[in-house]
Design a protein around this motif. Structure first.
Motif, short mmCIF file in Angstrom:
data_model
loop_
_atom_site.label_atom_id
_atom_site.label_comp_id
_atom_site.label_asym_id
_atom_site.label_seq_id
_atom_site.Cartn_x
_atom_site.Cartn_y
_atom_site.Cartn_z
N GLU A 28 0.79 -1.22 0.00
CA GLU A 28 0.00 0.00 0.00
C GLU A 28 0.83 1.28 0.00
OE1 GLU A 28 -3.20 0.37 -0.51
OE2 GLU A 28 -3.35 -1.80 -0.78
N PRO A 29 1.89 1.42 0.85
CA PRO A 29 2.63 2.69 0.86
C PRO A 29 3.21 3.07 -0.49
CG PRO A 29 3.17 1.40 2.80
CD PRO A 29 2.38 0.50 1.90
N GLY A 30 3.62 2.07 -1.29
CA GLY A 30 4.23 2.37 -2.58
C GLY A 30 3.25 2.93 -3.60
N LYS A 31 1.96 2.73 -3.39
CA LYS A 31 0.97 3.21 -4.34
C LYS A 31 0.84 4.74 -4.33
CE LYS A 31 -1.76 -1.04 -4.13
NZ LYS A 31 -3.04 -1.67 -3.76
N ALA A 32 1.28 5.35 -3.25
CA ALA A 32 1.19 6.82 -3.15
C ALA A 32 2.53 7.49 -3.45
CB ALA A 32 0.73 7.22 -1.74
N ALA A 33 3.46 6.73 -4.03
CA ALA A 33 4.81 7.26 -4.23
C ALA A 33 4.84 8.47 -5.16
CB ALA A 33 5.71 6.16 -4.80
N ALA A 34 3.90 8.54 -6.12
CA ALA A 34 3.91 9.65 -7.08
C ALA A 34 3.52 10.97 -6.44
CB ALA A 34 2.96 9.33 -8.24
N ALA A 35 2.88 10.93 -5.28
CA ALA A 35 2.37 12.16 -4.66
C ALA A 35 3.31 12.74 -3.61
CB ALA A 35 1.00 11.88 -4.04
N LEU A 75 11.27 6.35 1.09
CA LEU A 75 10.22 5.33 1.00
C LEU A 75 10.75 4.08 0.31
CD1 LEU A 75 7.29 4.40 1.35
CD2 LEU A 75 6.76 5.54 -0.82
N CYS A 76 11.53 4.24 -0.74
CA CYS A 76 12.15 3.08 -1.41
C CYS A 76 13.04 2.32 -0.44
CB CYS A 76 12.95 3.54 -2.62
SG CYS A 76 11.94 4.09 -4.01
N ARG A 77 13.78 3.05 0.37
CA ARG A 77 14.63 2.40 1.38
C ARG A 77 13.80 1.65 2.40
NH1 ARG A 77 16.60 6.29 5.78
NH2 ARG A 77 14.39 5.93 6.27
N ASP A 78 12.75 2.28 2.90
CA ASP A 78 11.93 1.65 3.93
C ASP A 78 11.26 0.38 3.43
OD1 ASP A 78 12.65 3.83 5.44
OD2 ASP A 78 10.75 4.89 5.14
N ARG A 108 13.39 -7.07 -6.15
CA ARG A 108 12.90 -5.89 -6.87
C ARG A 108 12.94 -4.64 -5.98
NH1 ARG A 108 9.12 -9.73 -8.88
NH2 ARG A 108 7.52 -9.09 -7.37
N ALA A 109 12.56 -4.80 -4.72
CA ALA A 109 12.57 -3.64 -3.81
C ALA A 109 13.99 -3.15 -3.57
CB ALA A 109 11.91 -4.02 -2.48
N LEU A 110 14.95 -4.07 -3.44
CA LEU A 110 16.34 -3.67 -3.24
C LEU A 110 16.89 -2.99 -4.49
CD1 LEU A 110 17.83 -6.63 -1.20
CD2 LEU A 110 17.74 -4.24 -0.50
N ALA A 111 16.50 -3.49 -5.67
CA ALA A 111 16.95 -2.85 -6.91
C ALA A 111 16.44 -1.41 -6.99
CB ALA A 111 16.48 -3.66 -8.12
N GLU A 151 15.72 4.91 14.19
CA GLU A 151 15.11 5.51 13.01
C GLU A 151 14.43 4.45 12.15
OE1 GLU A 151 14.06 8.52 10.21
OE2 GLU A 151 14.42 8.41 12.36
N ALA A 152 15.03 3.26 12.07
CA ALA A 152 14.42 2.17 11.30
C ALA A 152 13.07 1.79 11.90
CB ALA A 152 15.35 0.97 11.25
N ALA A 153 12.99 1.70 13.23
CA ALA A 153 11.72 1.36 13.88
C ALA A 153 10.69 2.46 13.67
CB ALA A 153 11.95 1.12 15.37
N ARG A 154 11.14 3.72 13.72
CA ARG A 154 10.21 4.84 13.52
C ARG A 154 9.64 4.81 12.11
NH1 ARG A 154 9.56 9.86 11.65
NH2 ARG A 154 11.55 9.87 10.53
N ARG A 155 10.50 4.54 11.14
CA ARG A 155 10.05 4.51 9.75
C ARG A 155 9.13 3.33 9.47
NH1 ARG A 155 10.56 8.97 6.54
NH2 ARG A 155 10.33 7.50 4.81
#
Length: 326
Positions: A143-150, A159-162, A214-217, A247-251
């Motif tokens: 779901e979070p990736g679907k809003a990446a354009a905005a 977001l890509c990192r998370d 794919r996510a790591l790429a 920070e990783a836990a917060r993200r």
């Protein structure tokens, strides 16, 4: 309403004598060189032993004189921490630090007997980490990736990192410490494995899912815009250096909110979900043990849950008395 206790800080306001500091430093060096203990373990044990040294100074004992310390001193240390409200899991770790220190003294000839080994462990409460079901996990990762354009370019990088980190925690069952210790060179996307250094500096190759690859790429394509030149860490923070646990836990909590989940989970919950979903799908416990990097099967049994439905299916399929013979 149950009261929450304030964080425990016992004995840490006092300075240590030079001899005490040298005794702890010698032990931590041995722990590093001879035992290959991680930096996190050495830091935790160092803090624990400073507490122990400050407690001993009030009893007329000293780490600089191992012969002055006996089993009763260790028991009194644990009892004092218990009275102060220390969690039983912390008590167990501090006792492990003291026992290991005594073992070091025995091996180096400073003591003849490890009297700390005879101090019993505090009984632990069994708390299974909260986990996600399969649908919730898919929502978290998709779901979070679907809003990446905005979102802004800077937030898109993070977001890509998370998402790459979350995919790796769930897709490979890594500990958060293992994931954050990864360097770029540890990822072998063509083989779909990642080289992991686990507890005790034990190395293993963890398989990666297709979605993890794919996510790591996607993250590696964005990483140059975030990472400092020369930084080797796979996951870096907004300032360009290796990402830290807090920070990783917060993200991850932010991903939970973006996915519309009704609760925030810890990074370990993704590892726990990984193991549970594998077992529910029919994976055997030994295989899951290897994937998690556990030394003992009992550890895997404690941190994974097998559904009652699966247990009943195994029973019905395997037990000769499960069905009446026709």
């Amino acid at each position: 309403m149950k009261k929450t206790r304030a964080p425990i800080r016992v004995f840490l306001d006092e300075e240590l004598a030079a001899g005490e500091v040298e005794a702890i430093d010698a032990f931590l060096q041995w722990l590093d060189i001879q035992k290959g203990a991680s930096a996190a373990t050495r830091r935790a044990y160092g803090t624990d032993l400073r507490q122990f040294a400050q407690f001993l100074s009030r009893r007329g004992c000293a780490l600089a004189d191992p012969g002055s310390i006996g089993r009763r001193d260790v028991e009194s240390f644990v009892a004092e921490l218990f009275r102060a409200g220390e969690a039983k899991s912390s008590l167990a770790r501090k006792l492990a630090a003291v026992r290991t220190l005594f073992r070091f003294w025995v091996r180096t000839g400073l003591l003849e007997d490890n009297s700390a080994a005879r101090v019993p462990n505090p009984r632990q409460e069994q708390h299974a980490p909260r986990l996600l079901n399969v649908d919730e996990t898919f929502s978290l990762l998709d779901e979070p990736g679907k809003a990446a354009a905005a979102i802004s370019p800077g937030e898109h990088h993070l977001l890509c990192r998370d998402l790459a980190l979350a995919e790796l925690l769930y897709g490979s069952g890594l500990r958060i410490s293992e994931a954050l210790q990864l360097d770029v060179d540890d990822v072998r996307s063509d083989e779909q494995v990642v080289r992991v250094i686990g507890k005790g500096n034990k190395e293993r190759l963890a398989p990666m899912s297709d979605t993890s690859v794919r996510a790591l790429a996607a993250w590696l394509a964005e990483r140059p815009a975030v990472a400092d030149p020369g930084e080797s860490a796979l996951f870096v923070g907004a300032r360009g250096h290796r990402l830290n646990r807090r920070e990783a836990a917060r993200r991850l909590g932010l991903l939970c909110r973006k996915a519309g989940l009704d609760r925030t989970i810890s990074p370990h919950a993704l590892r726990h979900s990984f193991a549970t979903h594998l077992l529910d799908a029919g994976a055997d416990l030994r295989s899951v043990q290897e994937l998690l990097g556990h030394r003992r099967l009992s550890t895997t049994q404690r941190y994974t849950q097998v559904s009652l439905d699966r247990l009943m299916r195994v029973y019905d399929a395997a037990h000769p008395r499960a069905h009446e013979k026709k």
